[in-house]
Motif scaffolding. Structure first.
Motif, PDB file in Angstrom:
ATOM      1  N   LYS A   1      41.998  36.521  90.896  1.00  0.00           N
ATOM      2  CA  LYS A   1      41.488  35.713  89.786  1.00  0.00           C
ATOM      3  C   LYS A   1      40.697  34.501  90.267  1.00  0.00           C
ATOM      4  O   LYS A   1      39.588  34.253  89.831  1.00  0.00           O
ATOM      5  CB  LYS A   1      42.636  35.190  88.894  1.00  0.00           C
ATOM      6  CG  LYS A   1      43.511  36.255  88.288  1.00  0.00           C
ATOM      7  CD  LYS A   1      44.603  35.654  87.418  1.00  0.00           C
ATOM      8  CE  LYS A   1      45.557  34.734  88.149  1.00  0.00           C
ATOM      9  NZ  LYS A   1      46.349  35.385  89.222  1.00  0.00           N
ATOM     10  N   SER A   2      41.326  33.741  91.185  1.00  0.00           N
ATOM     11  CA  SER A   2      40.665  32.487  91.557  1.00  0.00           C
ATOM     12  C   SER A   2      39.407  32.760  92.367  1.00  0.00           C
ATOM     13  O   SER A   2      38.414  32.045  92.225  1.00  0.00           O
ATOM     14  CB  SER A   2      41.611  31.551  92.285  1.00  0.00           C
ATOM     15  OG  SER A   2      42.122  32.164  93.417  1.00  0.00           O
TER      16      SER A   2
ATOM     17  N   MET B   1      43.326  40.621  84.747  1.00  0.00           N
ATOM     18  CA  MET B   1      43.224  41.315  86.040  1.00  0.00           C
ATOM     19  C   MET B   1      44.578  41.904  86.455  1.00  0.00           C
ATOM     20  O   MET B   1      45.602  41.207  86.416  1.00  0.00           O
ATOM     21  CB  MET B   1      42.794  40.326  87.121  1.00  0.00           C
ATOM     22  CG  MET B   1      41.591  39.491  86.756  1.00  0.00           C
ATOM     23  SD  MET B   1      40.079  40.136  87.417  1.00  0.00           S
ATOM     24  CE  MET B   1      40.280  39.682  89.107  1.00  0.00           C
ATOM     25  N   ILE B   2      44.523  43.157  86.892  1.00  0.00           N
ATOM     26  CA  ILE B   2      45.744  43.784  87.410  1.00  0.00           C
ATOM     27  C   ILE B   2      45.435  44.489  88.733  1.00  0.00           C
ATOM     28  O   ILE B   2      44.283  44.800  89.036  1.00  0.00           O
ATOM     29  CB  ILE B   2      46.353  44.815  86.411  1.00  0.00           C
ATOM     30  CG1 ILE B   2      45.351  45.935  86.093  1.00  0.00           C
ATOM     31  CG2 ILE B   2      46.771  44.163  85.115  1.00  0.00           C
ATOM     32  CD1 ILE B   2      46.002  47.146  85.433  1.00  0.00           C
ATOM     33  N   ALA B   3      46.490  44.720  89.515  1.00  0.00           N
ATOM     34  CA  ALA B   3      46.399  45.508  90.753  1.00  0.00           C
ATOM     35  C   ALA B   3      47.835  45.833  91.140  1.00  0.00           C
ATOM     36  O   ALA B   3      48.768  45.145  90.691  1.00  0.00           O
ATOM     37  CB  ALA B   3      45.716  44.708  91.865  1.00  0.00           C
ATOM     38  N   SER B   4      48.038  46.839  91.949  1.00  0.00           N
ATOM     39  CA  SER B   4      49.410  47.214  92.308  1.00  0.00           C
ATOM     40  C   SER B   4      50.090  46.072  93.077  1.00  0.00           C
ATOM     41  O   SER B   4      49.423  45.284  93.759  1.00  0.00           O
ATOM     42  CB  SER B   4      49.401  48.473  93.169  1.00  0.00           C
ATOM     43  OG  SER B   4      48.926  48.147  94.455  1.00  0.00           O
TER      44      SER B   4
ATOM     45  N   ILE C   1      40.868  44.639  83.923  1.00  0.00           N
ATOM     46  CA  ILE C   1      40.210  45.154  85.127  1.00  0.00           C
ATOM     47  C   ILE C   1      41.265  45.385  86.206  1.00  0.00           C
ATOM     48  O   ILE C   1      41.980  44.456  86.589  1.00  0.00           O
ATOM     49  CB  ILE C   1      39.135  44.169  85.635  1.00  0.00           C
ATOM     50  CG1 ILE C   1      38.028  44.078  84.583  1.00  0.00           C
ATOM     51  CG2 ILE C   1      38.565  44.618  86.989  1.00  0.00           C
ATOM     52  CD1 ILE C   1      36.841  43.259  84.984  1.00  0.00           C
ATOM     53  N   ASP C   2      41.360  46.635  86.658  1.00  0.00           N
ATOM     54  CA  ASP C   2      42.254  46.949  87.776  1.00  0.00           C
ATOM     55  C   ASP C   2      41.406  46.887  89.041  1.00  0.00           C
ATOM     56  O   ASP C   2      40.486  47.682  89.221  1.00  0.00           O
ATOM     57  CB  ASP C   2      42.836  48.360  87.587  1.00  0.00           C
ATOM     58  CG  ASP C   2      43.820  48.708  88.702  1.00  0.00           C
ATOM     59  OD1 ASP C   2      43.766  48.064  89.780  1.00  0.00           O
ATOM     60  OD2 ASP C   2      44.630  49.622  88.504  1.00  0.00           O
ATOM     61  N   ASN C   3      41.701  45.914  89.889  1.00  0.00           N
ATOM     62  CA  ASN C   3      40.849  45.767  91.071  1.00  0.00           C
ATOM     63  C   ASN C   3      41.530  46.233  92.353  1.00  0.00           C
ATOM     64  O   ASN C   3      41.117  45.852  93.443  1.00  0.00           O
ATOM     65  CB  ASN C   3      40.310  44.332  91.188  1.00  0.00           C
ATOM     66  CG  ASN C   3      41.387  43.360  91.603  1.00  0.00           C
ATOM     67  OD1 ASN C   3      42.514  43.755  91.871  1.00  0.00           O
ATOM     68  ND2 ASN C   3      41.057  42.097  91.662  1.00  0.00           N
ATOM     69  N   SER C   4      42.577  47.082  92.220  1.00  0.00           N
ATOM     70  CA  SER C   4      43.281  47.577  93.418  1.00  0.00           C
ATOM     71  C   SER C   4      42.288  48.148  94.429  1.00  0.00           C
ATOM     72  O   SER C   4      42.449  47.977  95.624  1.00  0.00           O
ATOM     73  CB  SER C   4      44.265  48.689  93.052  1.00  0.00           C
ATOM     74  OG  SER C   4      45.169  48.226  92.093  1.00  0.00           O
TER      75      SER C   4
ATOM     76  N   LEU D   1      35.438  42.598  96.759  1.00  0.00           N
ATOM     77  CA  LEU D   1      35.167  41.303  96.118  1.00  0.00           C
ATOM     78  C   LEU D   1      33.781  41.319  95.474  1.00  0.00           C
ATOM     79  O   LEU D   1      33.577  40.767  94.393  1.00  0.00           O
ATOM     80  CB  LEU D   1      35.261  40.175  97.157  1.00  0.00           C
ATOM     81  CG  LEU D   1      36.657  39.879  97.709  1.00  0.00           C
ATOM     82  CD1 LEU D   1      36.595  38.794  98.776  1.00  0.00           C
ATOM     83  CD2 LEU D   1      37.611  39.451  96.596  1.00  0.00           C
ATOM     84  N   THR D   2      32.826  41.984  96.138  1.00  0.00           N
ATOM     85  CA  THR D   2      31.453  42.022  95.607  1.00  0.00           C
ATOM     86  C   THR D   2      31.391  42.809  94.300  1.00  0.00           C
ATOM     87  O   THR D   2      30.813  42.348  93.304  1.00  0.00           O
ATOM     88  CB  THR D   2      30.498  42.666  96.642  1.00  0.00           C
ATOM     89  OG1 THR D   2      30.721  42.032  97.893  1.00  0.00           O
ATOM     90  CG2 THR D   2      29.049  42.551  96.245  1.00  0.00           C
TER      91      THR D   2
END
Ligand code: CDP
Ligand code: CDP
Length: 230
Positions: free
Chosen positions: A16-17, A150-153, A205-208, A212-213
């Motif tokens: 997030k940050s 934002m989520i991820a495992s 948004i799952d960003n697992s 970063l780009t």
């Protein structure tokens, strides 16, 4: 161009940050790390022996809240605002695993939340702000034009946070970091006051598996779209 408010919520170490800072820079907006404020209150409680592993004097912390001043000051070299506690830069001191192990207990206290939410709302009064946290889209800015969740495992997030702590020379085990991530997920999601939950109109948004780009490009496109349509 009309400025909007961007709220980024989600679980610990979902990026997030990182993405909020990039977005603020690209749009010329102010970035506010609301988690840093809860961490600063926690550091204060630790410095005054109000909280430790097996003890928490909630009453003493609540009665000391009016002696506590949290401010942000932009650092040109870093490109973001660092957090100050009663005039002292605590940007590094608030990021330790020890602070992470107590912060969710501090964040459960309604008096703490009330004080910080008011300050956060004041910082966003003129819009043009990207704020990340747990309750930004639900409580702090329920009318934000763009809300992202934002989520991820948990494994992915703990790996990311563990790497970060090692880079800062904090020798902690992966297991302790994973335990902390999972325990904060649980406390943050189940507390009575302003629990961590996805706002109805937030985009998840799952960003697992996102770099970063790619993550930034996705959010930048969402922000451009929100700015055009508001
Ligand atoms: O960086 P990380 O995601 O690990 O945490 P953070 O954003 O620095 O937030 C630290 C803690 O503060 C969270 O685990 C929550 O307990 C609390 N917090 C909150 O309750 N509400 C917010 N808006 C931001 C943080
Ligand atoms: O603010 P939050 O706790 O959600 O996460 P962060 O501090 O922005 O990101 C935690 C770590 O994960 C950082 O070291 C990021 O560079 C890394 N990260 C990543 O490698 N890939 C992503 N898609 C998102 C974050």
């Amino acid at each position: 161009m009309k400025k909007i408010t961007i709220a980024i919520d989600g679980f610990s170490s979902t990026g997030k940050s990182t993405v909020a800072k990039q977005l603020a820079k690209a749009l010329g907006y102010v970035y506010v790390d609301s988690g840093a404020m809860y961490r600063a209150v926690t550091l204060f409680a630790m410095q005054h022996q109000m909280i430790s592993k097996d003890h928490f004097d909630v009453k003493r912390l609540v009665s000391a809240l009016d002696t506590l001043k949290i401010t942000f000051k932009y650092n040109d070299t870093l490109g973001f605002a660092e957090v100050y506690l009663n005039g002292i830069n605590v940007e590094n001191d608030i990021r330790t695993l020890e602070v992470s192990q107590s912060v969710s207990q501090v964040a459960e206290i309604s008096e703490v939340r009330r004080m910080l939410v008011l300050q956060q709302q004041r910082m966003g009064e003129e819009k043009g702000v990207v704020m990340d946290g747990r309750d930004i889209g639900t409580v702090v800015f329920p009318d934000a034009e763009l809300k992202v969740f934002m989520i991820a495992s948990a494994e992915t997030r703990a790996k990311r946070r563990h790497n970060e702590l090692l880079e800062r020379n904090e020798k902690v085990s992966f297991d302790d970091v994973l335990k902390n991530v999972e325990s904060r997920d649980m406390i943050d999601s189940s507390r009575k006051d302003s629990p961590l939950l996805k706002a109805e109109n937030a985009i998840e948004i799952d960003n697992s598996n996102l770099s970063l780009t790619t993550q930034f490009e996705k959010l930048y496109a969402l922000a451009q779209n929100a700015i055009e349509h508001n």
